[in-house]
Write a protein that holds these residues in place. Structure first.
Motif, PDB file in Angstrom:
ATOM      1  N   LYS A 168       4.721  22.862   8.961  1.00  0.00           N
ATOM      2  CA  LYS A 168       5.563  21.867   9.736  1.00  0.00           C
ATOM      3  C   LYS A 168       4.984  21.905  11.208  1.00  0.00           C
ATOM      4  O   LYS A 168       5.756  21.462  12.302  1.00  0.00           O
ATOM      5  N   LEU A 218      10.078  26.285   3.272  1.00  0.00           N
ATOM      6  CA  LEU A 218       9.990  25.161   4.420  1.00  0.00           C
ATOM      7  C   LEU A 218      10.446  23.815   3.602  1.00  0.00           C
ATOM      8  O   LEU A 218      10.682  23.007   4.297  1.00  0.00           O
ATOM      9  N   ARG A 224      13.101  18.557  16.623  1.00  0.00           N
ATOM     10  CA  ARG A 224      12.604  17.158  15.907  1.00  0.00           C
ATOM     11  C   ARG A 224      13.993  16.810  14.793  1.00  0.00           C
ATOM     12  O   ARG A 224      14.693  17.659  14.561  1.00  0.00           O
ATOM     13  N   SER A 225      14.051  15.462  14.558  1.00  0.00           N
ATOM     14  CA  SER A 225      14.889  15.092  13.536  1.00  0.00           C
ATOM     15  C   SER A 225      14.243  13.973  12.644  1.00  0.00           C
ATOM     16  O   SER A 225      13.350  13.192  13.186  1.00  0.00           O
ATOM     17  N   GLU A 273      17.330  15.875   8.465  1.00  0.00           N
ATOM     18  CA  GLU A 273      16.792  17.089   8.838  1.00  0.00           C
ATOM     19  C   GLU A 273      16.426  17.620  10.247  1.00  0.00           C
ATOM     20  O   GLU A 273      16.030  16.588  10.951  1.00  0.00           O
ATOM     21  N   GLN A 326      15.083  20.175  13.034  1.00  0.00           N
ATOM     22  CA  GLN A 326      13.935  21.282  12.765  1.00  0.00           C
ATOM     23  C   GLN A 326      13.535  21.680  14.599  1.00  0.00           C
ATOM     24  O   GLN A 326      13.715  20.660  15.390  1.00  0.00           O
ATOM     25  N   VAL A 374      10.544  23.674  16.282  1.00  0.00           N
ATOM     26  CA  VAL A 374       9.128  24.233  16.094  1.00  0.00           C
ATOM     27  C   VAL A 374       8.730  24.498  17.442  1.00  0.00           C
ATOM     28  O   VAL A 374       8.625  23.961  18.343  1.00  0.00           O
ATOM     29  N   VAL A 380       9.696  28.343  13.107  1.00  0.00           N
ATOM     30  CA  VAL A 380      10.209  27.124  12.689  1.00  0.00           C
ATOM     31  C   VAL A 380      11.530  27.273  12.146  1.00  0.00           C
ATOM     32  O   VAL A 380      11.701  28.521  11.246  1.00  0.00           O
ATOM     33  N   GLY A 402      15.385  25.187  11.008  1.00  0.00           N
ATOM     34  CA  GLY A 402      15.970  24.103  10.907  1.00  0.00           C
ATOM     35  C   GLY A 402      17.192  23.952   9.910  1.00  0.00           C
ATOM     36  O   GLY A 402      17.505  24.912   9.061  1.00  0.00           O
ATOM     37  N   TYR A 428      19.261  21.097   6.915  1.00  0.00           N
ATOM     38  CA  TYR A 428      18.779  19.869   5.904  1.00  0.00           C
ATOM     39  C   TYR A 428      20.134  19.418   5.032  1.00  0.00           C
ATOM     40  O   TYR A 428      20.800  20.622   4.861  1.00  0.00           O
ATOM     41  N   ARG A 447      15.229  30.445   3.154  1.00  0.00           N
ATOM     42  CA  ARG A 447      16.013  29.369   3.123  1.00  0.00           C
ATOM     43  C   ARG A 447      17.271  29.732   2.265  1.00  0.00           C
ATOM     44  O   ARG A 447      16.978  30.153   1.106  1.00  0.00           O
TER      45      ARG A 447
END
Length: 811
Positions: free
Chosen positions: A55, A162, A358-359, A410, A412, A414, A423, A425, A427, A504
């Motif tokens: 990522k 990830l 981030r998106s 998603e 994130q 980072v 990282v 996130g 989802y 995850r």
């Protein structure tokens, strides 16, 4: 279950094996890092390869994951127009095949994780396919034309942390070229045999108001490689692909980047022709099975055989050594049509010096309309002489429609704080899929089997036909899936040591309905709500600037579901994988030699196995082809060794070699049709596979142009096609080549490249899919098998040699 101590012992042995066999890899025909094939002649040593598997952008050699990369140039050199062109084995541990003979759905596997029939609405893939970070939920539409690709990353081994669910074998990540904000682009046009042509256009516009725009268009066409004798009907292995993509990059500030894109694709195609490869190869005769010892259907205990093996029609050609140029019997055949389109919105905000937020928002639709009539007289029902009425009908026309809608979101974070890279996130994935299928007969023999009549496309022979609205629906189903996940991964960098941990948690909410069976309404449902945690841990050591070693533990899983090919909508559970891997990423001689090694153990539980048979549906009183999926008991063992070698001995010359050894073993599984414990297999997974490349570039007339030569050779051992059949396909060795006069200076910054290319240069023919179903007895009564529909193995040969000329202008 293999104990941890046994696993460690095997890994040490694998490491010793790697060390002992390294010289052999240098001689093996293979292609390790195809991305380096494009290294310019003036480069000093091999180019650095950048990947985004974690990522974030990292150097391939510093990333403790087994990865292969295909660059833009590597894809061009191999004339890769769609993902199916990777079926020749460019990356030995990556296996690509068509589902049945159809090009409407692809079977993609890595390291022995190769789900065969994942094209049903309530079934999932075992290898995740991503385009610009967006997961594609269906196998349908994967054979669309590729746009301008920056690179293809093949991440091997479970990626459950990830990337998430359905990546137990790995992930294939396609990264598109982004808008540059500067005027420029390229145009390509080419012609080929079989009436083929291709064209691409890529245009970058100058940045305006902090917005950069890019437009891509692509056209690919190939006429049939096997002709259909029936006038006005489509031949076999034909395709007509078109697509367009528009992308925009907006950078209102130095800390915010927004990427928007829309793409649309159209793929008309026809299946590979299915040939009758032999006649009664198992010597089936009526009487005790002892008189026909090879005429045994796996998973059964037949003691006697009844019926008669019928002689073939004089119109039928038996050919098992070479692909047919003209089909023996012409059949109604329309193109199958795949349509895809979708939107992607990505945003990245450098909130502080230590974190970027981030998106990724994506919406996508796929529709697949399948027409498959490649069997002709090579599959049941087998018609005998002196037939009357519907008993003369044959040539099963396999029709299927699938529609999918998916939405994903998603988020994130980072970044890095001091020596810590991280990282994290959230989802979300939401999918709705529906399908239906029909299999009417399309042809009829006369009483002497010497002439053929096309049946009424609506009424058949007094029944149902293949036109829309005139079909008897074998099955129809609908399924929904929602998935939620939270994930995180952190790496602590301590001088030359790097410690990574991650995890995850995924929540899956899935349900489905079987709506129709044998043209009768049905109300069968399934529902699964599961939760799964996938951890990952890596220890990496920089032994020197150019030697990086790692040990990794990871897990992954594939969601459960239900088989819409089952008359009872049989449900099955998830399958899960634990993997242990050691690897070495090394460079020598001032980056003139790059050698990457990996050895791994994967233990899979709950393996999803397909069993097929003709079964009776009590609700409608009819027989039909049925697939039941069950979870195998115990532990499926997958073991492997991989080696990738790239050498740049002198300026302009790059040699590549890649090898994959894969051992698989599934515990015997209870056949749901017979309740007999049966040996089963992993499909499309060769024990040994290798690939090799030679790339040479030399300047012509100073800097006026470069003469470039590329050749690659790709080998694979024979593989199985079906979980329950020991019968194997053929081994293969395919060579591709390209000769280019590249970068011809046309003035004003314009460069012209003219190329001649060939795929399957030596026109090698091999059976990539062999089906023994028609050479073995069917169920009779009790312990008696019936041989009335025994004919022979039928199968599909690979594509013949294709070649062409291509010109490309870069401006």
């Amino acid at each position: 279950m293999v104990s941890v101590s046994m696993g460690r012992g095997w890994m040490l042995a694998g490491g010793a094996l790697l060390a002992l066999t390294t010289p052999a890899f240098a001689e093996a025909p293979a292609a390790a890092e195809p991305a380096t094939a494009a290294a310019p002649a003036e480069a000093e040593g091999l180019d650095e390869i950048v990947v985004t598997a974690t990522k974030r952008e990292t150097n391939l050699q510093k990333t403790p994951i087994a990865i292969n990369v295909l660059s833009t140039q590597a894809l061009q050199d191999r004339h890769v127009q769609s993902l199916y062109d990777l079926a020749d084995g460019a990356i030995p541990s990556l296996r690509v095949a068509t589902f049945e003979a159809r090009q409407t759905a692809l079977t993609i596997g890595i390291r022995g994780i190769v789900p065969l029939d994942a094209n049903q609405p309530a079934r999932e893939q075992g290898v995740g396919i991503y385009v610009d970070g967006v997961y594609l939920g269906r196998q349908h539409g994967l054979n669309a034309a590729l746009f301008e690709v920056e690179r293809v990353e093949v991440l091997k081994g479970p990626q459950g942390t990830l990337f998430g669910r359905n990546t137990e074998g790995g992930a294939l990540s396609i990264v598109s070229k982004a808008p540059t904000g500067e005027f420029g682009g390229s145009a390509t046009a080419g012609i080929a045999n079989y009436g083929g042509y291709n064209g691409q256009f890529h245009l970058n516009l100058p940045e305006f108001a902090n917005i950069a725009l890019k437009f891509d268009g692509v056209v690919q066409y190939q006429g049939p490689t096997t002709k259909n004798p029936l006038s006005g009907q489509t031949g076999f292995n034909y395709f007509d692909r078109r697509g367009a993509r528009a992308a925009a990059r907006w950078k209102p500030t130095t800390t915010l980047t927004v990427d928007l894109s829309y793409d649309i694709g159209y793929d008309a195609n026809s299946p590979f022709y299915s040939q009758l490869l032999n006649y009664n190869p198992n010597g089936c005769t009526a009487g005790p099975v002892a008189n026909s010892p090879k005429c045994v259907l796996p998973g059964t205990g037949f003691t006697t055989l009844s019926g008669t093996v019928k002689p073939v029609s004089p119109l039928v050609k038996i050919e098992g050594n070479d692909r047919m140029k003209v089909a023996d019997i012409g059949v109604p055949q329309q193109p199958s049509i795949d349509r895809t389109h979708g939107y992607v919105a990505k945003a990245g905000w450098k909130a502080t010096d230590w974190v970027e937020l981030r998106s990724i928002t994506a919406w996508r639709d796929v529709s697949s309309i399948q027409y498959d009539n490649v069997g002709g007289a090579h599959r049941p029902p087998i018609v005998s002489a002196n037939c009357t009425g519907t008993g003369c009908n044959f040539s099963r026309y396999s029709l299927a429609d699938l529609y999918q809608h998916q939405f994903s979101q998603e988020f994130q974070a980072v970044g890095n704080i001091g020596q810590l890279d991280f990282v994290g996130g959230l989802y979300y994935f939401n999918e709705r899929v529906s399908d239906d299928a029909a299999t009417p007969s399309s042809l009829a023999f006369n009483s002497t089997l010497t002439a053929v009549t096309v049946l009424d496309p609506c009424r058949g022979s007094g029944g149902f036909g293949w036109q829309v609205g005139c079909r008897s629906i074998d099955r129809a189903s609908a399924a929904k899936a929602k998935s939620y996940a939270v994930f995180g991964q952190a790496t602590y960098n301590l001088d030359t040591l790097h410690f990574t941990v991650g995890g995850r948690n995924t929540w899956d909410d899935r349900d489905g309905r079987l709506l129709t069976v044998n043209n009768a309404p049905r109300s069968l449902t399934y529902s699964q709500n599961t939760s799964r945690f996938d951890p990952m841990a890596v220890v990496a050591w920089d032994a020197s600037q150019d030697i990086n070693l790692y040990a990794k533990y990871s897990t992954g899983y594939r969601s459960g579901g239900a088989s819409s090919r089952s008359v009872s909508y049989r449900e099955f559970g998830p399958e899960k994988v634990k993997a242990y891997e050691i690897g070495a990423k090394t460079q020598f001689f001032d980056r003139r030699v790059r050698l990457n090694l990996a050895g791994y153990i994967m233990d899979r539980t709950g393996s999803q196995i397909d069993f097929s048979s003709v079964s009776f549906d009590p609700a409608t009183g009819a027989n039909r082809n049925t697939v039941e999926t069950v979870n195998a008991p115990g532990t499926t063992k997958i073991r492997g060794v991989e080696a990738d070698l790239t050498v740049n001995p002198v300026e302009g010359l790059t040699l590549g070699a890649s090898y994959a050894y894969t051992y698989t073993n599934i515990p015997a599984t209870l056949n749901p049709f017979t309740n007999i414990l049966q040996k089963v297999y992993i499909v499309f997974t060769p024990r040994n596979a290798a690939s090799g490349t030679i790339d040479y570039s030399v300047p012509v007339a100073g800097d006026f142009a470069n003469l470039k030569f590329h050749v690659d050779g790709n080998y694979s051992d024979a593989t199985q096609t079906f979980d329950q059949a020991e019968t194997k396909n053929d081994k293969s060795f395919i060579v591709n080549a390209r000769l280019s006069l590249a970068d011809i200076d046309m003035g004003r910054g314009t460069r012209l490249t003219v190329s001649a290319w060939s795929r399957n240069l030596f026109n090698t023919a091999y059976v990539y899919r062999r089906d023994p179903a028609n050479s073995l007895p069917a169920f009779g009564s009790g312990t008696t098998g019936n041989i009335n529909n025994v004919l022979g193995d039928y199968g599909n040969f690979n594509a013949p040699r294709t070649f062409g000329l291509e010109g490309s202008v870069r401006f």
